[in-house]
Design a protein around this motif. Structure first.
Motif, short mmCIF file in Angstrom:
data_model
loop_
_atom_site.label_atom_id
_atom_site.label_comp_id
_atom_site.label_asym_id
_atom_site.label_seq_id
_atom_site.Cartn_x
_atom_site.Cartn_y
_atom_site.Cartn_z
N HIS A 24 -10.61 17.38 67.39
CA HIS A 24 -9.93 16.44 66.50
C HIS A 24 -9.78 17.05 65.10
N PRO A 25 -8.83 16.55 64.32
CA PRO A 25 -8.72 17.03 62.93
C PRO A 25 -10.06 16.93 62.21
N PHE A 26 -10.42 17.95 61.44
CA PHE A 26 -11.73 17.93 60.80
C PHE A 26 -11.67 18.02 59.28
N LEU A 27 -10.47 17.98 58.67
CA LEU A 27 -10.36 17.96 57.22
C LEU A 27 -9.31 16.93 56.79
N ARG A 28 -9.55 16.29 55.66
CA ARG A 28 -8.54 15.41 55.06
C ARG A 28 -7.90 16.17 53.91
N ILE A 29 -6.65 16.57 54.09
CA ILE A 29 -5.98 17.36 53.05
C ILE A 29 -4.66 16.74 52.61
N ASP A 30 -4.24 15.63 53.24
CA ASP A 30 -2.99 14.95 52.88
C ASP A 30 -3.35 13.64 52.18
N TYR A 31 -2.74 13.40 51.01
CA TYR A 31 -3.19 12.30 50.15
C TYR A 31 -2.01 11.48 49.62
#
Length: 404
Positions: free
Chosen positions: A363-370
């Protein structure tokens, strides 16, 4: 394997496991201290901060292991304290037992040496127990720090229902090589957002996004970079430089949001890499060339621009930073994070596994879109979309005017 054999196996492992757990806990403690001191500028520390939540997750395993090892050590120490007090048990030789007893008595030192030796042995036996207890206390403290820093912000939030008219914005890095752009367009249309902010819209994307042009009457973009679709009329357009050479641009549109002026910024910050160039070994290059200097400078320049903004605003895009990076805290101290205020969970948006060649189970493991916003607005809800052909997931947020 018999029970006694299993016990022996566990006893042999207890020493190496305890040392490994102690080393890991000490390493995380040092990292925690460096993070508290806001140490940055060293690529290894900056990279560790990017993935900071994951350094604390193994504590869920190492802490129970420490308890098991401690109990095993206690059991062994109790076993070692047992001394024969009477005749040799059945099956032994009473003569051998007596000879051993006599030899033991002869080896005892005179003038009270035995009590001193006994006390010394007791202290030596006590030290490992104290180390284990301090190790467990350290792990408990680290677990609490990890929960406070990385789990608490993603908890469920009770959001008051909107009091007036709402409007929504979607941000999405479409990926220049997106082969499923029709599917992405379907999702964007179904989201029903009033404003759509796209990144990585390669040159020649206009005809591939025709269905968005059919629905959204107003559009502007920077060719090959960012693009904004809007249901609201565009009152003003600006292309802003968020760095000097080699140059990085952001798009600002002033919209007429049903009689109110609203500024919308489309942003795409650079990757945190030094001398980046396309490569088939992306992950290895990211590790070896990791460098936040340029990206952080762009983020700080953007904050300077927003500090001079006279209108209520929304800022959306791919920031190429995780929400555990230290630069995130600098931004969040100045402007509001829609997901942090109204989203539930981690909100991770990158990477979509199958797009970058990983197993789908990842699964995606970083939040980089805000999506960021000014104080004149209030977030009603925030959500993450599903995979639509890009290595990023889309983000949607619903707003209302705080004055309503």
């Amino acid at each position: 394997m018999s029970w006694s054999a299993l016990q022996r196996f566990v006893r042999r492992l207890s020493g190496p496991v305890s040392h490994l757990v102690a080393f890991y806990a000490a390493l995380v403690a040092v990292f925690t201290l460096l993070r508290l001191m806001r140490v940055s500028g060293f690529w290894l520390i900056d990279l560790a901060n990017t993935f900071a939540p994951y350094w604390y997750m193994p504590l869920a395993l190492t802490f129970p292991l420490s308890i098991i090892v401690a109990r095993q050590g206690t059991a062994l120490s109790r076993l070692g304290k047992r001394r024969p007090r009477g005749p040799q048990p059945l099956g032994g030789s009473e003569k051998a037992y007596r000879a051993a007893s006599i030899g033991h008595s002869r080896s005892l030192p005179e003038h009270g040496g035995a009590p001193r030796k006994k006390a010394k042995r007791h202290r030596r036996a006590l030290l490992p127990q104290l180390r284990e207890r301090w190790g467990m206390l350290l792990q408990i403290a680290l677990i609490l720090v990890g929960l406070l820093w990385f789990a608490w912000p993603g908890r469920y939030k009770a959001i008051e229902p909107p009091q007036g008219e709402t409007f929504s914005l979607v941000t999405f890095n479409v990926q220049g090589s997106n082969a499923e752009l029709d599917m992405a367009t379907d999702w964007l249309l179904s989201a029903g957002a009033d404003v759509i902010v796209l990144q990585e819209t390669a040159e020649g994307y206009d005809h591939r996004l025709q269905r968005l042009y059919d629905i959204y009457a107003h559009e502007d973009h920077i060719e090959g970079s960012v693009r904004i679709f809007s249901r609201y009329a565009i009152l003003e357009r600006q292309i802003l430089s968020i760095e000097g050479e080699p140059g990085r641009l952001a798009l600002r549109l002033l919209l007429d949001q049903n009689g109110r002026e609203l500024a919308v910024y489309a942003v795409h910050l650079v990757l945190p890499q030094a001398n980046w160039h396309p490569s088939t070994h992306f992950a290895l290059d990211m590790l070896l060339r990791y460098n936040e200097t340029r990206r952080n400078a762009q983020a700080r320049r953007l904050l300077q621009i927003l500090g001079q903004e006279s209108k209520p605003y929304l800022v959306a895009g791919d920031f190429n930073m995780s929400d555990s990076s230290l630069i995130y805290d600098e931004i969040a101290a100045r402007i509001n994070d829609a997901w942090r205020d109204a989203g539930t969970g981690a909100g991770r948006t990158w990477p979509v596994a199958e797009i970058i060649g990983l197993p789908r189970i990842v699964h995606p493991f970083l939040r980089i879109d805000y999506i960021w916003y000014s104080d004149e607005l209030r977030t009603v809800s925030a959500s993450i979309g599903g995979p639509i052909g890009s290595d990023h997931l889309p983000v949607k947020a619903v707003f209302e005017w705080a004055s309503d």
